[in-house]
Design a protein around this motif. Structure first.
Motif, PDB file in Angstrom:
ATOM      1  N   ALA A 319       0.815  -1.221   0.000  1.00 14.20           N
ATOM      2  CA  ALA A 319       0.000   0.000   0.000  1.00 14.20           C
ATOM      3  C   ALA A 319       0.843   1.262   0.000  1.00 14.20           C
ATOM      4  CB  ALA A 319      -0.928   0.007   1.215  1.00 14.20           C
ATOM      5  N   ASP A 320       2.109   1.162   0.386  1.00 10.75           N
ATOM      6  CA  ASP A 320       3.006   2.321   0.463  1.00 10.75           C
ATOM      7  C   ASP A 320       4.302   2.026  -0.275  1.00 10.75           C
ATOM      8  OD1 ASP A 320       1.399   3.882   2.428  1.00 10.75           O
ATOM      9  OD2 ASP A 320       1.926   2.231   3.764  1.00 10.75           O
ATOM     10  N   THR A 321       5.003   3.109  -0.608  1.00 14.34           N
ATOM     11  CA  THR A 321       6.386   3.004  -1.052  1.00 14.34           C
ATOM     12  C   THR A 321       7.212   3.868  -0.119  1.00 14.34           C
ATOM     13  OG1 THR A 321       5.793   2.655  -3.366  1.00 14.34           O
ATOM     14  CG2 THR A 321       8.019   3.443  -2.915  1.00 14.34           C
ATOM     15  N   PHE A 322       8.232   3.277   0.508  1.00 13.33           N
ATOM     16  CA  PHE A 322       9.100   4.032   1.396  1.00 13.33           C
ATOM     17  C   PHE A 322      10.324   4.500   0.618  1.00 13.33           C
ATOM     18  CE2 PHE A 322       6.729   1.265   4.303  1.00 13.33           C
ATOM     19  CZ  PHE A 322       6.202   2.239   5.160  1.00 13.33           C
ATOM     20  N   VAL A 323      10.670   5.755   0.821  1.00 10.33           N
ATOM     21  CA  VAL A 323      11.777   6.373   0.103  1.00 10.33           C
ATOM     22  C   VAL A 323      12.772   6.920   1.125  1.00 10.33           C
ATOM     23  CG1 VAL A 323      12.439   8.277  -1.417  1.00 10.33           C
ATOM     24  CG2 VAL A 323      10.340   6.997  -1.869  1.00 10.33           C
ATOM     25  N   THR A 324      14.033   6.591   0.942  1.00 11.83           N
ATOM     26  CA  THR A 324      15.077   7.083   1.838  1.00 11.83           C
ATOM     27  C   THR A 324      15.927   8.123   1.115  1.00 11.83           C
ATOM     28  OG1 THR A 324      15.186   4.950   2.960  1.00 11.83           O
ATOM     29  CG2 THR A 324      17.047   6.416   3.276  1.00 11.83           C
ATOM     30  N   MET A 325      16.183   9.232   1.810  1.00  8.71           N
ATOM     31  CA  MET A 325      17.078  10.270   1.288  1.00  8.71           C
ATOM     32  C   MET A 325      18.013  10.707   2.414  1.00  8.71           C
ATOM     33  SD  MET A 325      14.671  13.656   1.296  1.00  8.71           S
ATOM     34  CE  MET A 325      13.457  13.945   2.596  1.00  8.71           C
ATOM     35  N   THR A 326      19.053  11.459   2.078  1.00 10.46           N
ATOM     36  CA  THR A 326      19.960  12.001   3.084  1.00 10.46           C
ATOM     37  C   THR A 326      19.533  13.421   3.409  1.00 10.46           C
ATOM     38  OG1 THR A 326      21.791  10.651   2.270  1.00 10.46           O
ATOM     39  CG2 THR A 326      22.358  12.548   3.633  1.00 10.46           C
ATOM     40  N   LEU A 327      19.344  13.688   4.690  1.00  7.55           N
ATOM     41  CA  LEU A 327      18.933  15.016   5.148  1.00  7.55           C
ATOM     42  C   LEU A 327      19.590  15.276   6.493  1.00  7.55           C
ATOM     43  CD1 LEU A 327      17.092  17.338   4.193  1.00  7.55           C
ATOM     44  CD2 LEU A 327      15.243  16.329   5.538  1.00  7.55           C
ATOM     45  N   GLY A 328      20.296  16.385   6.576  1.00  6.22           N
ATOM     46  CA  GLY A 328      21.013  16.687   7.808  1.00  6.22           C
ATOM     47  C   GLY A 328      22.094  15.668   8.125  1.00  6.22           C
ATOM     48  N   GLY A 329      22.619  15.017   7.069  1.00  3.53           N
ATOM     49  CA  GLY A 329      23.660  14.020   7.259  1.00  3.53           C
ATOM     50  C   GLY A 329      23.149  12.671   7.747  1.00  3.53           C
TER      51      GLY A 329
END
Length: 370
Positions: A319-329
């Motif tokens: 039901a979802d797609t999880f997305v990881t990004m770099t933020l604040g290291g």
């Protein structure tokens, strides 16, 4: 004063204090969940209520009667254990009514109580079987039946679902919730599973290091965590917490932090009191569902901040797609719709719901309040 009062309760083994001045008033009919990691003191507290552990200092009272020195059998409390604790040589019916028999309850009354509980839990077809012939879920129902048949003042549950598989845990969670709604009895329930805590409780006590870190409704705990531990322990995936700095621009506080390329970005806060932290370091907390794409952003929010950033990893989850990004290291996880067009390594226009953002003091890790 509550129906069940825990007042400045401590527990020490020798010179080591493992439970520190716990204060909780449980109202009649309430479903209180004690949640926290292993070793936090939640089972110790439950055992103190049951009388299986002594109280080093402070009081535990039921309906105004202090029970510190009352024998467990005289407390009118029923406990459901993680291990079920059923007698293997007895039938289901005998297991359920054994306690009543030991208390001298007449046979006819025992039979009526057994019939009522068996129908309530839908185990009337199992009464002649022995525990070894039952599934895990059926054994748990029998253990619950043994507690219910006694008609106690307080039910205590010690991680009752931890031995069940994932699907059965969900099913039994629903059954326990229905049971509470039907009977309206006072329940204290111990678990390390924060999903169980959120779905079952009327109130939650989040415990860590022998202290109650926060006591409140599931909504209070989730939306307004008192500190970083509560914020990251409650929620799946956990709240994103990353270092940032407060910058005031045109009288409005912003969170300043680096994106995946190391460039500074400013995200406008909705909390004006954070202007007093201008130039100071904070920890910025954002739930994954507050990081999404513009089309999936909360339409009721008055503060959706755009953020263009590079996607690190994508994880389709039905039901979802999880997305990881770099933020604040740090890695920050966003929760997208299943059909969101996202791909690892691409630049993406995120939408951040800053109404849901929380600032924590990096020294104390406590939430910064007005």
């Amino acid at each position: 004063m509550g129906f069940l009062d825990i007042r400045n309760a401590t527990k020490a083994y020798g010179n080591v204090e493992v439970l520190h001045r716990v204060d909780i008033a449980v109202e009649e009919g309430e479903f209180l969940v004690l949640v926290g990691p292993s070793g936090c003191g939640k089972s110790t507290l439950l055992n103190m209520i049951a009388g299986l552990e002594t109280v080093t200092s402070g009081d535990i009272a039921i309906q105004g009667r202090v029970i510190n020195n009352v024998h467990p059998s005289k407390r009118n409390i029923a406990m459901v254990f993680q291990s079920y604790a059923l007698y293997p040589n007895m039938t289901v019916a005998q297991n359920i009514t054994f306690g009543l028999e030991m208390h001298g309850v007449p046979k006819a009354e025992r039979a009526r109580a057994l019939e009522d509980v068996a129908q309530l839990l839908q185990i009337d077809h199992l009464l002649d079987r022995k525990p070894g012939q039952l599934s895990g879920g059926q054994r748990q129902r029998v253990a619950m039946g043994r507690a219910l048949v006694r008609d106690p003042d307080v039910f205590l549950f010690d991680e009752p679902l931890s031995n069940l598989d994932a699907k059965l845990r969900v099913d039994m969670r629903t059954e326990i919730k229905k049971l509470h709604q039907k009977l309206g009895r006072t329940i204290v329930y111990v678990t390390h599973d924060q999903i169980e805590a959120m779905t079952l409780s009327t109130r939650i006590a989040v415990m860590y290091g022998g202290h109650v870190q926060q006591l409140g409704t599931p909504k209070d705990i989730y939306d307004a965590p008192e500190n970083v531990f509560v914020a990251t322990f409650m929620g799946s995936p956990a709240m994103n917490v990353m270092p940032a700095k407060v910058r005031v621009a045109d009288g409005v506080p912003h969170a300043a932090l680096a994106d995946a390329e190391g460039q500074e970005v400013l995200l406008r806060f909705s909390q004006p009191h954070l202007a007093a932290w201008d130039g100071r370091d904070i920890l910025l907390g954002i739930r994954p569902e507050a990081i999404t794409d513009p089309d999936g952003a909360d339409r009721n929010s008055s503060n959706i901040e755009p953020l263009r950033n590079r996607i690190g990893v994508t994880e389709p989850a039905g039901a979802d797609t999880f997305v990881t990004m770099t933020l604040g290291g740090k890695d920050a996880i966003g929760r997208m719709r299943a059909d969101a067009q996202v791909a690892a390594g691409e630049m993406f226009d995120f939408a951040i719901n800053m109404e849901k953002a929380i600032a924590f003091d990096p020294q104390t890790e406590a939430r910064i309040k007005p």
